[in-house]
Enzyme design. Sequence first.
Site, mmCIF file in Angstrom:
data_model
loop_
_atom_site.group_PDB
_atom_site.id
_atom_site.type_symbol
_atom_site.label_atom_id
_atom_site.label_comp_id
_atom_site.label_asym_id
_atom_site.label_seq_id
_atom_site.Cartn_x
_atom_site.Cartn_y
_atom_site.Cartn_z
ATOM 1 N N HIS A 53 84.259 -18.825 27.439
ATOM 2 C CA HIS A 53 85.403 -18.104 27.989
ATOM 3 C C HIS A 53 84.901 -17.090 29.020
ATOM 4 O O HIS A 53 83.729 -16.702 29.002
ATOM 5 C CB HIS A 53 86.154 -17.368 26.883
ATOM 6 C CG HIS A 53 86.905 -18.272 25.966
ATOM 7 N ND1 HIS A 53 87.824 -17.802 25.061
ATOM 8 C CD2 HIS A 53 86.899 -19.623 25.810
ATOM 9 C CE1 HIS A 53 88.344 -18.798 24.382
ATOM 10 N NE2 HIS A 53 87.787 -19.922 24.820
ATOM 11 N N GLU A 55 85.287 -13.911 29.310
ATOM 12 C CA GLU A 55 84.726 -12.680 28.743
ATOM 13 C C GLU A 55 83.310 -12.905 28.221
ATOM 14 O O GLU A 55 82.430 -12.061 28.417
ATOM 15 C CB GLU A 55 85.600 -12.173 27.579
ATOM 16 C CG GLU A 55 87.013 -11.848 27.952
ATOM 17 C CD GLU A 55 87.995 -12.991 27.699
ATOM 18 O OE1 GLU A 55 89.119 -12.712 27.279
ATOM 19 O OE2 GLU A 55 87.615 -14.169 27.935
ATOM 20 N N CYS A 86 86.600 -13.657 21.615
ATOM 21 C CA CYS A 86 86.211 -12.711 22.660
ATOM 22 C C CYS A 86 86.372 -11.267 22.202
ATOM 23 O O CYS A 86 85.527 -10.424 22.485
ATOM 24 C CB CYS A 86 87.008 -12.983 23.931
ATOM 25 S SG CYS A 86 86.594 -14.579 24.684
#
Length: 149
Positions: A53, A55, A86
């Site tokens: 992801h 992040e 995250c």
Amino acid sequence: MKNDQYWMEHALVLAKKAEQYGEVPVGAVIVRDDKLLGEGWNQPISQHDCTAHAEIQALRVACAQVENYRLPGATLYVTLEPCIMCAGAIVHARIARVVYATKEPKTGAVGSCFDIFNTQQLNHYVHCEHGLLAEQSTQLLQDFFKSRR
């Protein structure tokens, strides 16, 4: 803060980069003392990695940059509300502040579905704000998913 707009605009540029690669358009930037420590965009499809992801990508770069797995005093800007994974990584990295653009009603973990940052049992508190450039981020996501249908 005065530079929030600048850094969120940078995150939106990264989200558009993700979209160019066929990824869900999410971008993230980590800043401390107005210095860019790390940035990332969604790459789970291209990297064949469910943890890639935006992040997480930004956290990996920032931690390598400072040669520490902790990032106290840092702010993470992201175009979409963080998920559980995250949010957990953000807590473990000791990020001080998260600014996200738009809510994620299906998997958002910092207010929408869950509120990880305000869980009393955790040993780190993350200040969280949302809504900055929400319209632009929402539109980018809606256009992406509309084109996929």
